[in-house]
Design a protein around this motif. Structure first.
Motif, PDB file in Angstrom:
ATOM      1  N   MET A 130     -24.315 -77.581 -16.015  1.00 32.94           N
ATOM      2  CA  MET A 130     -23.686 -76.281 -16.276  1.00 32.94           C
ATOM      3  C   MET A 130     -24.633 -75.398 -17.095  1.00 32.94           C
ATOM      4  SD  MET A 130     -20.131 -75.565 -18.282  1.00 32.94           S
ATOM      5  CE  MET A 130     -20.683 -76.649 -19.571  1.00 32.94           C
ATOM      6  N   SER A 131     -24.766 -74.223 -16.708  1.00 34.48           N
ATOM      7  CA  SER A 131     -25.711 -73.345 -17.397  1.00 34.48           C
ATOM      8  C   SER A 131     -25.057 -72.000 -17.688  1.00 34.48           C
ATOM      9  CB  SER A 131     -26.926 -73.163 -16.499  1.00 34.48           C
ATOM     10  OG  SER A 131     -27.740 -72.156 -17.028  1.00 34.48           O
ATOM     11  N   ARG A 132     -25.099 -71.607 -18.990  1.00 37.87           N
ATOM     12  CA  ARG A 132     -24.533 -70.298 -19.361  1.00 37.87           C
ATOM     13  C   ARG A 132     -25.629 -69.488 -20.042  1.00 37.87           C
ATOM     14  NH1 ARG A 132     -21.070 -73.644 -22.826  1.00 37.87           N
ATOM     15  NH2 ARG A 132     -22.595 -75.082 -21.981  1.00 37.87           N
ATOM     16  N   THR A 133     -25.731 -68.244 -19.750  1.00 39.06           N
ATOM     17  CA  THR A 133     -26.776 -67.437 -20.375  1.00 39.06           C
ATOM     18  C   THR A 133     -26.169 -66.191 -21.017  1.00 39.06           C
ATOM     19  OG1 THR A 133     -27.202 -65.974 -18.546  1.00 39.06           O
ATOM     20  CG2 THR A 133     -28.391 -68.056 -18.539  1.00 39.06           C
ATOM     21  N   PHE A 134     -26.896 -65.614 -21.931  1.00 36.24           N
ATOM     22  CA  PHE A 134     -26.491 -64.338 -22.502  1.00 36.24           C
ATOM     23  C   PHE A 134     -27.737 -63.681 -23.054  1.00 36.24           C
ATOM     24  CE2 PHE A 134     -26.460 -67.427 -25.752  1.00 36.24           C
ATOM     25  CZ  PHE A 134     -27.019 -66.782 -26.839  1.00 36.24           C
ATOM     26  N   LEU A 137     -29.621 -61.376 -26.022  1.00 40.44           N
ATOM     27  CA  LEU A 137     -29.510 -61.017 -27.430  1.00 40.44           C
ATOM     28  C   LEU A 137     -28.958 -59.607 -27.513  1.00 40.44           C
ATOM     29  CD1 LEU A 137     -32.774 -62.054 -29.266  1.00 40.44           C
ATOM     30  CD2 LEU A 137     -30.445 -62.646 -29.898  1.00 40.44           C
ATOM     31  N   PRO A 138     -27.972 -59.364 -28.403  1.00 37.79           N
ATOM     32  CA  PRO A 138     -27.505 -57.981 -28.539  1.00 37.79           C
ATOM     33  C   PRO A 138     -28.635 -57.062 -28.985  1.00 37.79           C
ATOM     34  CG  PRO A 138     -26.435 -59.458 -30.145  1.00 37.79           C
ATOM     35  CD  PRO A 138     -27.305 -60.297 -29.277  1.00 37.79           C
ATOM     36  N   ALA A 139     -28.566 -55.842 -28.533  1.00 34.22           N
ATOM     37  CA  ALA A 139     -29.623 -54.873 -28.845  1.00 34.22           C
ATOM     38  C   ALA A 139     -29.805 -54.715 -30.345  1.00 34.22           C
ATOM     39  CB  ALA A 139     -29.285 -53.524 -28.223  1.00 34.22           C
ATOM     40  N   TRP A 178     -30.103 -56.777 -32.565  1.00 37.25           N
ATOM     41  CA  TRP A 178     -31.039 -57.722 -33.152  1.00 37.25           C
ATOM     42  C   TRP A 178     -32.479 -57.302 -32.979  1.00 37.25           C
ATOM     43  CZ3 TRP A 178     -30.585 -62.631 -35.574  1.00 37.25           C
ATOM     44  CH2 TRP A 178     -29.278 -62.976 -35.893  1.00 37.25           C
ATOM     45  N   TRP A 206     -17.368 -61.254 -37.256  1.00 36.85           N
ATOM     46  CA  TRP A 206     -16.693 -62.393 -37.898  1.00 36.85           C
ATOM     47  C   TRP A 206     -17.681 -63.466 -38.327  1.00 36.85           C
ATOM     48  CZ3 TRP A 206     -17.854 -66.772 -35.416  1.00 36.85           C
ATOM     49  CH2 TRP A 206     -18.193 -66.672 -34.066  1.00 36.85           C
ATOM     50  N   GLY A 207     -18.849 -63.526 -37.677  1.00 35.74           N
ATOM     51  CA  GLY A 207     -19.856 -64.530 -38.048  1.00 35.74           C
ATOM     52  C   GLY A 207     -20.305 -64.346 -39.483  1.00 35.74           C
ATOM     53  N   PRO A 236     -12.927 -76.218 -41.685  1.00 35.53           N
ATOM     54  CA  PRO A 236     -13.270 -75.180 -40.711  1.00 35.53           C
ATOM     55  C   PRO A 236     -12.249 -75.019 -39.588  1.00 35.53           C
ATOM     56  CG  PRO A 236     -15.236 -76.377 -41.349  1.00 35.53           C
ATOM     57  CD  PRO A 236     -14.078 -77.065 -42.037  1.00 35.53           C
ATOM     58  N   GLY A 248     -10.679 -71.879 -36.459  1.00 38.48           N
ATOM     59  CA  GLY A 248     -12.114 -72.156 -36.540  1.00 38.48           C
ATOM     60  C   GLY A 248     -12.881 -71.853 -35.272  1.00 38.48           C
ATOM     61  N   GLU A 249     -12.209 -71.291 -34.244  1.00 38.23           N
ATOM     62  CA  GLU A 249     -12.912 -70.985 -32.994  1.00 38.23           C
ATOM     63  C   GLU A 249     -12.829 -69.480 -32.692  1.00 38.23           C
ATOM     64  OE1 GLU A 249     -13.226 -73.577 -29.934  1.00 38.23           O
ATOM     65  OE2 GLU A 249     -13.049 -75.354 -31.201  1.00 38.23           O
ATOM     66  N   PRO A 250     -13.912 -68.909 -32.197  1.00 42.76           N
ATOM     67  CA  PRO A 250     -13.929 -67.460 -31.955  1.00 42.76           C
ATOM     68  C   PRO A 250     -12.986 -67.055 -30.823  1.00 42.76           C
ATOM     69  CG  PRO A 250     -16.007 -68.489 -31.258  1.00 42.76           C
ATOM     70  CD  PRO A 250     -15.196 -69.560 -31.905  1.00 42.76           C
TER      71      PRO A 250
END
Lengths: 478, 478
Positions: free
Chosen positions: B1-5, B7-9, B11, B381-382, B400, B422-424
């Motif tokens: 399984m592969s998930r990608t994202f 980096l938010p701009a 950063w 929230w992080g 947590p 404890g989970e987003p």
């Protein structure tokens, strides 16, 4: 008797708005940090290690985002680590602790990804961190048994998203018989794969001697924001003596000396308190901070493992070398602090205990008011003093009439006292400006009530420090 | 399984420079704070007090810089105070403590100057503070004996310079038979004379009842920068339960209820921890923070002094009224925080103890990374979580998996959960933006491990927050 003075202009509130109804600011350009990274001789790197960095697909196309470092020594490799004391420890932190526990301080591999912190990712996160460990174990020669995982794992980047784990494990497997090497260029690739908002790769290597035998030590670290680490060994669940302190800071140090697992951990704890636990960029503690150290004994195959119980002298030389090297690595993070234009050493002397000195140095290093004054090159001793005095619960109370504060230039010219015996000096503003306009200087605080001291390394707080977070209000919208 | 994202701009590091080699920023204009001050009915003010504010010459021409408040009650006036825990207490703090000590909790006068803090001023400073006390004692009717000084003293402004004491004592003496009065306009002058970088005078008054008898309470405070008070009564030299917290914040509260000196101090201590010790602008603790309270019994001449030993019920009503009123005054300081564009309540619930909840709320309220995100209207929230988790030494460790974080809008519409168990959560970004674009909202943090709670009031960190300190890099050079 009557004395008068005017409020400094700096206290006046601003009210001007531009024709578009927004406020406009100008600031100095950021100083270049390019001189902080350059080539190192291949023979400075410790024997018996291979490393590399590759692109696996966590970050955008082509950026290196996966580092692997392996010990190839014939002798057992000791490993020790220091982890964030944050209650919300990321999955790789928890897995890394468990690997070290199961192996009683032995490990031979390290795998690191950047771009995603694998933090606050629940069970999936733990499973993904283990998958990274197992895949990297497959690169070790000989491979460890299934019940004895021998790879440590670290992640850095955004909190929340889960890892693209398929891409990561494929990339790790692709390293079999592949590009791992022991030259500078291999280590540099690894260092680049650690980076997130870092503006340069952080890599250092040097040699040292213990009883005329030569060893080498090398290290990589990363960090620029969310930097105020407070780390400790996995076994410590009690509050740290420097509690209240608070990156993602990641670090890896490797040496070809031979050190027993217990003494490696003890030496690391000592070094961490005096290096990575003594830096601050923004005062915020990350969920992922981890520093690991490996000692593989490859330099001098005939030498016994150093242990503090049986060889204090050898241990002390090693511990101090590790501390000095860790300080060099830690300081690179402060140099690269987001928006930093100054590198400032806060040196607290004359405290009753190291912990007292460290608490005060930490508070001074995180004072927003002082950090903005440093950017403005204002030798504002009032802000230094207010920060020093705000610390509660010291072993021995401060005595205001004994306190000196000095600004110490980098170039060896005489320091500038701004407060002596608790009373303000008539400060030479031109000289103060000279010292503070340099990129690097020290604030020395002498308490005069004891013999202990501690240093902290911090930076100023500039408009640029805030810029990444204000993107929507900025022209260009980055 | 592969998930990608990606980096938010946000950063991405910035690199653009203008043609002049400097960086240019634009920011939102500061919201107006004008609505936070307006006329109050004369009959809301407590009986038996007179007040005024005048220009004496500490600040530039015409600005009010000296306030005097006197009790004119026929009954003994109780007084209590809470002082900064900073080790470098300013001269007026030390003198104020001594006056209260000598009088066993009775005092009838208050004198306050703005423009100069009389801090770090050695013996001259102590002498000057006593001169202010003695001069103001001369306004009291009947005047106190020489051995029984009955005026409390406070100063705020620049640290270091000594007071223009001749001008100050002349101005005090000029008040004899002069402009002191009991109407709104008199109190407002006093409030204006407290101001330094404040953008509006901070004055409130209201009435309340104890067992159907009506009383009034009024108060003035000031503060905009160097705001993170941690205050306690003069007698307490041990670390506070909320140690590590850190204005010049000055406050004065007056009531026409009758309260014994001991119970007035106990009630104030309780109120301070839940009000002035629960606000932060920049996380820095001042050398001058002082809040005083007077109770003169003028409203109901026939009622006995309230005392917790003999009348817990009456005491509790008074204590809670004082706490609620102190919170209203304290919040005005956060509204006026230097550069603040948001008023944020940090509400920590479900802690094992008030002190645990208070420590966490304090840390969240001072996180530079969170405060910049709030300015950018980013429900990050992080950063909340990293700050919560960084607190060491809690009575009961965090779990947590039990932690919830919600953003609560001011308008009564449903809160937005961003972290549950404890989970987003999958956060509705449009809704998050709606809530954060309001000037006022709450961050609710539910720990789920106890029954205790604490609130903190804080603001965001904007370019404007830093502007007063960067004057030399700004067009116009203010």
């Amino acid at each position: 008797m009557s004395r008068t003075f005017a409020l400094p202009a700096i206290w006046k509130r601003m009210s001007s708005t531009s024709s578009t109804g927004t406020l406009t600011y100008h600031s100095k350009p950021l100083p270049s940090k390019a001189h902080l990274h350059g080539p190192l001789s291949d023979n400075l790197f410790p024997k018996g290690y291979v490393a590399t960095g590759v692109h696996c697909g966590v970050k955008k196309p082509t950026a290196l985002d996966l580092a692997v470092i392996l010990s190839t020594s014939d002798r057992p490799t000791s490993a020790a680590a220091s982890f964030t004391r944050n209650a919300f420890k990321a999955a790789p932190v928890l897995v890394c602790q468990e690997v070290l526990d199961r192996n009683e301080g032995r490990a031979r591999g390290l795998v690191v990804n950047s771009g995603c912190a694998n933090a606050v990712t629940g069970k999936q996160g733990i499973s993904d961190a283990w998958a990274m460990v197992k895949s990297t174990d497959g690169l070790l020669d000989p491979p460890p048994s299934h019940s004895q995982p021998s790879t440590l794992v670290m992640s850095t980047g955004v909190i929340g998203p889960t890892l693209p784990i398929g891409k990561i494990t494929s990339a790790i497997e692709g390293l079999k018989g592949g590009p791992l090497g022991s030259r500078f260029e291999d280590w540099e690739k690894a260092a680049r794969a650690f980076m997130t908002t870092d503006t340069f790769p952080k890599l250092r290597a040097r040699t040292f001697k213990i009883r005329d035998k030569e060893y080498a030590i090398a290290g990589i670290d990363k960090g620029a924001g969310m930097i105020h680490p407070d780390m400790g060994p996995a076994a410590v669940h009690s509050p740290s003596p420097t509690s209240g302190l608070h990156a993602t800071l990641l670090g890896c140090i490797v040496t070809d000396a031979a050190v027993s697992p217990t003494s490696l951990q003890t030496a690391l704890d000592y070094a961490i308190d005096r290096s990575f636990n003594s830096i601050s960029v923004d005062g915020d503690m990350s969920t992922n901070d981890t520093v690991v150290v490996f000692a593989n004994g490859a330099a001098q195959p005939e030498e016994k493992e150093i242990d503090q119980e049986t060889d204090w002298e050898g241990y002390e030389v090693f511990r101090d070398e590790l501390t000095s090297f860790a300080q060099e690595l830690a300081q690179l993070v402060v140099w690269d602090g987001e928006g930093a234009t100054k590198f400032v050493t806060v040196n607290v002397e004359g405290a009753a205990t190291f912990e007292d000195a460290h608490k005060i140095a930490s508070k001074v290093s995180t004072s927003a008011l002082l950090k903005t004054a440093l950017y403005a090159e204002d030798a504002n001793w009032g802000r230094v003093l207010a920060a020093v005095g705000s610390i509660q619960g010291l072993t021995k109370p401060l005595e205001p009439a004994r306190v000196n504060v000095l600004f110490v230039p980098e170039d060896g010219t005489p320091p500038l006292p701004v407060l002596v015996g608790g009373e303000p000096e008539n400060v030479d503003e031109v000289r103060a400006k000279e010292i503070l306009s340099e990129g690097k200087f020290e604030i020395k605080i002498q308490l005069g009530i004891g013999e202990e001291s501690a240093k902290y390394w911090t930076c100023d707080l500039s408009y640029v420090s805030l810029r990444p977070f204000f993107s929507k209000f900025l022209p260009g919208g980055v």
